[in-house]
Design a protein around this motif. Structure first.
Motif, PDB file in Angstrom:
ATOM      1  N   LYS A  62       5.079  54.539  47.018  1.00  0.00           N
ATOM      2  CA  LYS A  62       5.982  53.421  46.700  1.00  0.00           C
ATOM      3  C   LYS A  62       5.285  52.358  45.851  1.00  0.00           C
ATOM      4  O   LYS A  62       5.799  51.953  44.805  1.00  0.00           O
ATOM      5  N   THR A  63       4.137  51.891  46.315  1.00  0.00           N
ATOM      6  CA  THR A  63       3.458  50.806  45.600  1.00  0.00           C
ATOM      7  C   THR A  63       2.995  51.258  44.220  1.00  0.00           C
ATOM      8  O   THR A  63       3.113  50.500  43.240  1.00  0.00           O
ATOM      9  N   THR A  64       2.491  52.473  44.113  1.00  0.00           N
ATOM     10  CA  THR A  64       2.084  52.987  42.799  1.00  0.00           C
ATOM     11  C   THR A  64       3.268  53.028  41.840  1.00  0.00           C
ATOM     12  O   THR A  64       3.147  52.637  40.665  1.00  0.00           O
ATOM     13  N   THR A  65       4.418  53.469  42.327  1.00  0.00           N
ATOM     14  CA  THR A  65       5.621  53.503  41.491  1.00  0.00           C
ATOM     15  C   THR A  65       5.986  52.109  41.011  1.00  0.00           C
ATOM     16  O   THR A  65       6.287  51.895  39.831  1.00  0.00           O
ATOM     17  N   MET A  66       5.953  51.141  41.915  1.00  0.00           N
ATOM     18  CA  MET A  66       6.303  49.769  41.548  1.00  0.00           C
ATOM     19  C   MET A  66       5.325  49.203  40.529  1.00  0.00           C
ATOM     20  O   MET A  66       5.722  48.498  39.590  1.00  0.00           O
ATOM     21  N   ARG A  67       4.059  49.498  40.683  1.00  0.00           N
ATOM     22  CA  ARG A  67       3.067  48.986  39.734  1.00  0.00           C
ATOM     23  C   ARG A  67       3.252  49.606  38.354  1.00  0.00           C
ATOM     24  O   ARG A  67       3.001  48.944  37.339  1.00  0.00           O
ATOM     25  N   ILE A  68       3.703  50.836  38.294  1.00  0.00           N
ATOM     26  CA  ILE A  68       3.992  51.456  37.003  1.00  0.00           C
ATOM     27  C   ILE A  68       5.216  50.796  36.362  1.00  0.00           C
ATOM     28  O   ILE A  68       5.237  50.540  35.148  1.00  0.00           O
ATOM     29  N   ILE A  69       6.238  50.492  37.160  1.00  0.00           N
ATOM     30  CA  ILE A  69       7.406  49.786  36.634  1.00  0.00           C
ATOM     31  C   ILE A  69       6.983  48.466  36.006  1.00  0.00           C
ATOM     32  O   ILE A  69       7.449  48.086  34.922  1.00  0.00           O
ATOM     33  N   LEU A  70       6.084  47.764  36.679  1.00  0.00           N
ATOM     34  CA  LEU A  70       5.648  46.439  36.208  1.00  0.00           C
ATOM     35  C   LEU A  70       4.601  46.507  35.109  1.00  0.00           C
ATOM     36  O   LEU A  70       4.239  45.478  34.537  1.00  0.00           O
ATOM     37  N   GLY A  71       4.084  47.701  34.806  1.00  0.00           N
ATOM     38  CA  GLY A  71       3.058  47.817  33.780  1.00  0.00           C
ATOM     39  C   GLY A  71       1.665  47.492  34.275  1.00  0.00           C
ATOM     40  O   GLY A  71       0.718  47.422  33.480  1.00  0.00           O
ATOM     41  N   VAL A  72       1.507  47.285  35.573  1.00  0.00           N
ATOM     42  CA  VAL A  72       0.183  47.042  36.138  1.00  0.00           C
ATOM     43  C   VAL A  72      -0.651  48.321  36.084  1.00  0.00           C
ATOM     44  O   VAL A  72      -1.870  48.285  35.887  1.00  0.00           O
ATOM     45  N   LEU A  73       0.010  49.475  36.262  1.00  0.00           N
ATOM     46  CA  LEU A  73      -0.608  50.780  36.094  1.00  0.00           C
ATOM     47  C   LEU A  73       0.132  51.534  34.996  1.00  0.00           C
ATOM     48  O   LEU A  73       1.322  51.276  34.752  1.00  0.00           O
ATOM     49  N   SER A  74      -0.546  52.456  34.371  1.00  0.00           N
ATOM     50  CA  SER A  74       0.108  53.346  33.412  1.00  0.00           C
ATOM     51  C   SER A  74       0.347  54.692  34.078  1.00  0.00           C
ATOM     52  O   SER A  74      -0.421  55.102  34.956  1.00  0.00           O
ATOM     53  N   SER A  75       1.400  55.366  33.685  1.00  0.00           N
ATOM     54  CA  SER A  75       1.676  56.698  34.211  1.00  0.00           C
ATOM     55  C   SER A  75       0.985  57.743  33.337  1.00  0.00           C
ATOM     56  O   SER A  75       0.659  57.494  32.176  1.00  0.00           O
ATOM     57  N   ASP A  76       0.775  58.925  33.893  1.00  0.00           N
ATOM     58  CA  ASP A  76       0.223  60.032  33.126  1.00  0.00           C
ATOM     59  C   ASP A  76       1.300  60.743  32.319  1.00  0.00           C
ATOM     60  O   ASP A  76       1.015  61.376  31.297  1.00  0.00           O
ATOM     61  N   ALA A  77       2.535  60.658  32.800  1.00  0.00           N
ATOM     62  CA  ALA A  77       3.677  61.278  32.109  1.00  0.00           C
ATOM     63  C   ALA A  77       4.942  60.592  32.584  1.00  0.00           C
ATOM     64  O   ALA A  77       4.957  59.925  33.618  1.00  0.00           O
ATOM     65  N   GLY A  78       6.017  60.737  31.796  1.00  0.00           N
ATOM     66  CA  GLY A  78       7.297  60.169  32.173  1.00  0.00           C
ATOM     67  C   GLY A  78       7.563  58.825  31.504  1.00  0.00           C
ATOM     68  O   GLY A  78       6.706  58.275  30.802  1.00  0.00           O
ATOM     69  N   THR A  79       8.748  58.302  31.737  1.00  0.00           N
ATOM     70  CA  THR A  79       9.166  57.060  31.094  1.00  0.00           C
ATOM     71  C   THR A  79       9.819  56.117  32.100  1.00  0.00           C
ATOM     72  O   THR A  79      10.406  56.547  33.091  1.00  0.00           O
ATOM     73  N   VAL A  80       9.688  54.826  31.805  1.00  0.00           N
ATOM     74  CA  VAL A  80      10.425  53.788  32.523  1.00  0.00           C
ATOM     75  C   VAL A  80      11.204  53.011  31.478  1.00  0.00           C
ATOM     76  O   VAL A  80      10.624  52.496  30.509  1.00  0.00           O
ATOM     77  N   THR A  81      12.514  52.934  31.643  1.00  0.00           N
ATOM     78  CA  THR A  81      13.354  52.257  30.656  1.00  0.00           C
ATOM     79  C   THR A  81      14.234  51.209  31.323  1.00  0.00           C
ATOM     80  O   THR A  81      14.558  51.297  32.508  1.00  0.00           O
TER      81      THR A  81
END
Length: 294
Positions: free
Chosen positions: A40-59
């Motif tokens: 959950k927290t990793t997903t939220m941090r990717i949404i916020l740009g705090v972490l980058s994902s290895d693949a996929g998109t957030v729009t």
């Protein structure tokens, strides 16, 4: 609309997110639930740009999220970020100013928000002097003070007493009613069930179920039905295609082997007397959660 599509994230050989895909609709309260370490927290941090994902998109509204977009987000992290020596009002005004608000408007909005969250008498107290529950309210105010267009909140109800939970629920519901997508995680499934329009269940870095409460109940809910009569329901045992699970006077829980058998029960119930209620047994979010993650 906030949309995640195919998000992967690994730390070395450990994959923590695997194809995470779900949508947070405009004006929808979306509960994000899962066990510790589910992602959950990793997903939220990717949404916020705090972490980058290895693949996929957030729009957002179909377009990649920019830094300017994220300035319009309200974020409450799992690790709280208040300054303990600052006064409560001073601190919330500071966060509003960071988002470009002028001093007078920032103070007015911060004061009104803190009063609504039950901190009106603590405006000039330092954060460290507050109870943990009141510090939580102040943290929520920090996430909301700039009137964000998207809310992402990690465990906003942690440490709150029932009255504070109701207060925060009211504030968040108003934000959703104004059209903001609201995503929040919580281990308190009763609150999620009561508050949310939509639910996302994650386990082992994968989305196990998502949709509205009614959709999840239809897909994963009980196959049992409840009948309550103003009279004895003992005749139900003789109905073809029916298995009685529980029985007490005019109340019965049963399973039917077909839709026709279920409808026949209703017709027979009407013939036997007044029907107080008849419907599918209510399945709680906790029960659905256990089913989809095991």
């Amino acid at each position: 609309m906030l949309e995640l599509n195919g998000i992967d994230k690994s730390y070395g050989t450990r994959k923590v997110l695997d194809g995470v895909t779900f949508t947070v609709g405009d004006g929808r309260m979306t509960g994000f639930v899962g066990g510790n370490g589910a992602g959950k927290t990793t997903t939220m941090r990717i949404i916020l740009g705090v972490l980058s994902s290895d693949a996929g998109t957030v729009t957002l509204q179909g377009s990649p999220i920019t830094a300017a977009d994220r300035r319009r987000f309200g974020y409450m992290p799992e690790e709280r970020g208040l300054y303990p020596k600052m006064k409560v009002l001073e601190q919330i005004v500071y966060f509003a100013r960071l988002h470009g608000w002028k001093a007078d408007a920032a103070k007015k909005n911060a004061t009104e928000l803190l009063e609504r969250l039950g901190l009106g008498e603590r405006l000039n107290d330092t954060v460290e002097s507050l109870s943990l529950g009141n510090q939580q309210r102040a943290q929520i105010a920090a996430a909301l003070v700039h009137r964000p267009e998207v809310l992402v909140l990690d465990e906003p109800f942690s440490g709150l007493d029932p009255i504070a939970v109701e207060t925060v629920q009211s504030v968040l519901t108003d934000y959703a009613a104004g059209g903001a997508p609201v995503l929040f995680s919580s281990h308190q499934l009763d609150i999620v069930e009561r508050l949310c329009d939509d639910l996302v269940i994650i386990a082992g870095g994968q989305i196990r179920a998502s949709g509205s409460r009614d959709e999840l109940r239809d897909a994963h809910g009980s196959t049992r039905y409840e009948l309550l009569l103003n009279g004895d329901a003992g005749w139900l045992r003789e109905q073809p295609g029916i298995t009685v699970i529980d029985f007490d006077g005019g109340y019965a829980v049963f399973e039917a082997d077909s839709a026709e058998a279920r409808q026949q029960v209703l017709r027979a119930a009407v013939a036997h007397g007044d029907v107080v209620s008849f419907g599918r047994e209510r399945t709680t979010l906790a029960e659905i959660f256990k089913e989809v993650v095991r």
